[in-house]
Motif scaffolding. Structure first.
Motif, PDB file in Angstrom:
ATOM      1  N   LYS A   5     -12.333  14.398   7.101  1.00  0.00           N
ATOM      2  CA  LYS A   5     -13.353  14.800   6.153  1.00  0.00           C
ATOM      3  C   LYS A   5     -13.335  13.918   4.915  1.00  0.00           C
ATOM      4  O   LYS A   5     -12.300  13.407   4.527  1.00  0.00           O
ATOM      5  CB  LYS A   5     -13.121  16.259   5.765  1.00  0.00           C
ATOM      6  N   LYS A   6     -14.509  13.737   4.298  1.00  0.00           N
ATOM      7  CA  LYS A   6     -14.641  12.954   3.065  1.00  0.00           C
ATOM      8  C   LYS A   6     -14.946  13.905   1.908  1.00  0.00           C
ATOM      9  O   LYS A   6     -15.606  14.924   2.081  1.00  0.00           O
ATOM     10  CB  LYS A   6     -15.765  11.921   3.191  1.00  0.00           C
ATOM     11  N   PHE A   7     -14.471  13.524   0.712  1.00  0.00           N
ATOM     12  CA  PHE A   7     -14.607  14.374  -0.465  1.00  0.00           C
ATOM     13  C   PHE A   7     -15.204  13.594  -1.624  1.00  0.00           C
ATOM     14  O   PHE A   7     -15.046  12.384  -1.722  1.00  0.00           O
ATOM     15  CB  PHE A   7     -13.237  14.922  -0.879  1.00  0.00           C
ATOM     16  N   ASP A   8     -15.863  14.312  -2.537  1.00  0.00           N
ATOM     17  CA  ASP A   8     -16.416  13.699  -3.740  1.00  0.00           C
ATOM     18  C   ASP A   8     -15.353  13.546  -4.825  1.00  0.00           C
ATOM     19  O   ASP A   8     -15.427  12.624  -5.634  1.00  0.00           O
ATOM     20  CB  ASP A   8     -17.575  14.525  -4.294  1.00  0.00           C
ATOM     21  N   VAL A   9     -14.393  14.461  -4.862  1.00  0.00           N
ATOM     22  CA  VAL A   9     -13.334  14.443  -5.866  1.00  0.00           C
ATOM     23  C   VAL A   9     -12.011  14.804  -5.201  1.00  0.00           C
ATOM     24  O   VAL A   9     -11.946  15.757  -4.423  1.00  0.00           O
ATOM     25  CB  VAL A   9     -13.608  15.450  -7.008  1.00  0.00           C
ATOM     26  N   ILE A  10     -10.978  14.044  -5.514  1.00  0.00           N
ATOM     27  CA  ILE A  10      -9.614  14.355  -5.058  1.00  0.00           C
ATOM     28  C   ILE A  10      -8.714  14.329  -6.286  1.00  0.00           C
ATOM     29  O   ILE A  10      -8.702  13.350  -7.038  1.00  0.00           O
ATOM     30  CB  ILE A  10      -9.120  13.360  -3.995  1.00  0.00           C
ATOM     31  N   ASN A  28      -4.246   7.608   1.981  1.00  0.00           N
ATOM     32  CA  ASN A  28      -4.970   8.757   2.542  1.00  0.00           C
ATOM     33  C   ASN A  28      -5.996   9.313   1.563  1.00  0.00           C
ATOM     34  O   ASN A  28      -7.120   9.645   1.960  1.00  0.00           O
ATOM     35  CB  ASN A  28      -4.002   9.858   2.978  1.00  0.00           C
ATOM     36  N   CYS A  29      -5.629   9.431   0.304  1.00  0.00           N
ATOM     37  CA  CYS A  29      -6.577   9.934  -0.691  1.00  0.00           C
ATOM     38  C   CYS A  29      -7.769   8.999  -0.833  1.00  0.00           C
ATOM     39  O   CYS A  29      -8.917   9.451  -0.833  1.00  0.00           O
ATOM     40  CB  CYS A  29      -5.883  10.120  -2.037  1.00  0.00           C
ATOM     41  N   CYS A  30      -7.526   7.716  -0.936  1.00  0.00           N
ATOM     42  CA  CYS A  30      -8.611   6.749  -1.112  1.00  0.00           C
ATOM     43  C   CYS A  30      -9.523   6.684   0.106  1.00  0.00           C
ATOM     44  O   CYS A  30     -10.743   6.593  -0.036  1.00  0.00           O
ATOM     45  CB  CYS A  30      -8.047   5.373  -1.443  1.00  0.00           C
ATOM     46  N   ARG A  31      -8.952   6.729   1.283  1.00  0.00           N
ATOM     47  CA  ARG A  31      -9.762   6.710   2.514  1.00  0.00           C
ATOM     48  C   ARG A  31     -10.588   7.983   2.667  1.00  0.00           C
ATOM     49  O   ARG A  31     -11.609   7.981   3.351  1.00  0.00           O
ATOM     50  CB  ARG A  31      -8.870   6.531   3.737  1.00  0.00           C
ATOM     51  N   SER A  32     -10.153   9.056   2.026  1.00  0.00           N
ATOM     52  CA  SER A  32     -10.832  10.344   2.161  1.00  0.00           C
ATOM     53  C   SER A  32     -11.925  10.565   1.117  1.00  0.00           C
ATOM     54  O   SER A  32     -12.527  11.629   1.064  1.00  0.00           O
ATOM     55  CB  SER A  32      -9.807  11.481   2.074  1.00  0.00           C
ATOM     56  N   LEU A  33     -12.180   9.555   0.286  1.00  0.00           N
ATOM     57  CA  LEU A  33     -13.215   9.668  -0.740  1.00  0.00           C
ATOM     58  C   LEU A  33     -14.563   9.173  -0.239  1.00  0.00           C
ATOM     59  O   LEU A  33     -14.649   8.156   0.445  1.00  0.00           O
ATOM     60  CB  LEU A  33     -12.854   8.813  -1.949  1.00  0.00           C
ATOM     61  N   LYS A  35     -18.274   7.443  -1.018  1.00  0.00           N
ATOM     62  CA  LYS A  35     -18.709   6.389  -1.929  1.00  0.00           C
ATOM     63  C   LYS A  35     -19.058   7.047  -3.259  1.00  0.00           C
ATOM     64  O   LYS A  35     -19.642   8.129  -3.291  1.00  0.00           O
ATOM     65  CB  LYS A  35     -19.922   5.664  -1.344  1.00  0.00           C
ATOM     66  N   ASN A  36     -18.675   6.416  -4.344  1.00  0.00           N
ATOM     67  CA  ASN A  36     -18.823   6.938  -5.704  1.00  0.00           C
ATOM     68  C   ASN A  36     -17.938   8.151  -5.980  1.00  0.00           C
ATOM     69  O   ASN A  36     -18.086   8.813  -7.004  1.00  0.00           O
ATOM     70  CB  ASN A  36     -20.281   7.264  -6.050  1.00  0.00           C
ATOM     71  N   GLY A  37     -17.017   8.438  -5.054  1.00  0.00           N
ATOM     72  CA  GLY A  37     -16.089   9.544  -5.252  1.00  0.00           C
ATOM     73  C   GLY A  37     -15.080   9.235  -6.346  1.00  0.00           C
ATOM     74  O   GLY A  37     -14.849   8.079  -6.697  1.00  0.00           O
ATOM     75  N   ILE A  38     -14.478  10.297  -6.869  1.00  0.00           N
ATOM     76  CA  ILE A  38     -13.530  10.167  -7.972  1.00  0.00           C
ATOM     77  C   ILE A  38     -12.146  10.633  -7.522  1.00  0.00           C
ATOM     78  O   ILE A  38     -12.006  11.692  -6.911  1.00  0.00           O
ATOM     79  CB  ILE A  38     -14.009  10.968  -9.189  1.00  0.00           C
ATOM     80  N   PHE A  39     -11.153   9.817  -7.829  1.00  0.00           N
ATOM     81  CA  PHE A  39      -9.744  10.116  -7.532  1.00  0.00           C
ATOM     82  C   PHE A  39      -9.006  10.200  -8.862  1.00  0.00           C
ATOM     83  O   PHE A  39      -9.011   9.244  -9.647  1.00  0.00           O
ATOM     84  CB  PHE A  39      -9.158   9.015  -6.639  1.00  0.00           C
ATOM     85  N   VAL A  40      -8.398  11.353  -9.129  1.00  0.00           N
ATOM     86  CA  VAL A  40      -7.666  11.566 -10.375  1.00  0.00           C
ATOM     87  C   VAL A  40      -6.209  11.820 -10.025  1.00  0.00           C
ATOM     88  O   VAL A  40      -5.904  12.655  -9.164  1.00  0.00           O
ATOM     89  CB  VAL A  40      -8.237  12.756 -11.171  1.00  0.00           C
ATOM     90  N   LEU A  41      -5.325  11.102 -10.685  1.00  0.00           N
ATOM     91  CA  LEU A  41      -3.899  11.173 -10.384  1.00  0.00           C
ATOM     92  C   LEU A  41      -3.110  11.254 -11.689  1.00  0.00           C
ATOM     93  O   LEU A  41      -3.403  10.530 -12.623  1.00  0.00           O
ATOM     94  CB  LEU A  41      -3.503   9.927  -9.595  1.00  0.00           C
ATOM     95  N   SER A  42      -2.127  12.150 -11.728  1.00  0.00           N
ATOM     96  CA  SER A  42      -1.208  12.156 -12.867  1.00  0.00           C
ATOM     97  C   SER A  42       0.215  12.036 -12.339  1.00  0.00           C
ATOM     98  O   SER A  42       0.534  12.510 -11.245  1.00  0.00           O
ATOM     99  CB  SER A  42      -1.360  13.426 -13.700  1.00  0.00           C
TER     100      SER A  42
END
Length: 124
Positions: A5-10, A28-33, A35-42
């Motif tokens: 599955k693909k997501f807009d925000v992870i 895995n997170c990047c492949r699951s985004l 296009k124009n999806g946002i990945f936030v990591l802390s």
């Protein structure tokens, strides 16, 4: 197994520094985004300030976090995260330091990236 599955925000908060293979999580997170999806990591920076704050003070002295929770060698510099993420056509658009008050557990954003930090990326 790979996520289909693909997501807009992870969102990935305070996890990557506990993994033996941070590259696999980022991949895995990047492949699951989408296009124009946002990945936030802390995560925690591999700096002396972070070592003092998150291991010596929080784990060893104040006993806020269970001793042995963190391995300083697994902390990641922001540049290392950026390198891993950029391989997947994601671009950094926001970065802030995170301050967690050890007495109240209140979190605030700041310009200091040398302890905890948060990065936000957008996929092209």
């Amino acid at each position: 197994s790979p996520i289909e599955k693909k997501f807009d925000v992870i969102l990935c908060f305070e996890l990557i520094e506990h993994l033996d293979s941070p590259e696999a999580l980022i991949d895995n997170c990047c492949r699951s985004l989408n296009k124009n999806g946002i990945f936030v990591l802390s995560t925690l920076d591999r700096s002396m300030i972070s070592f003092i704050q998150n291991i010596l003070l929080a784990e060893d002295l104040l006993d806020i976090i269970e001793p042995g929770t963190h391995d300083f060698n697994q902390f990641l510099r922001p540049s290392e995260i950026n390198t891993l993420v950029s391989k997947h056509n994601l671009n950094l658009f926001s970065m802030s330091g995170l301050y967690i008050d050890p007495l109240t557990y209140e979190v605030s954003l700041n310009d200091n990236h040398f302890a905890n930090y948060i990065m936000a990326f957008r996929k092209d």
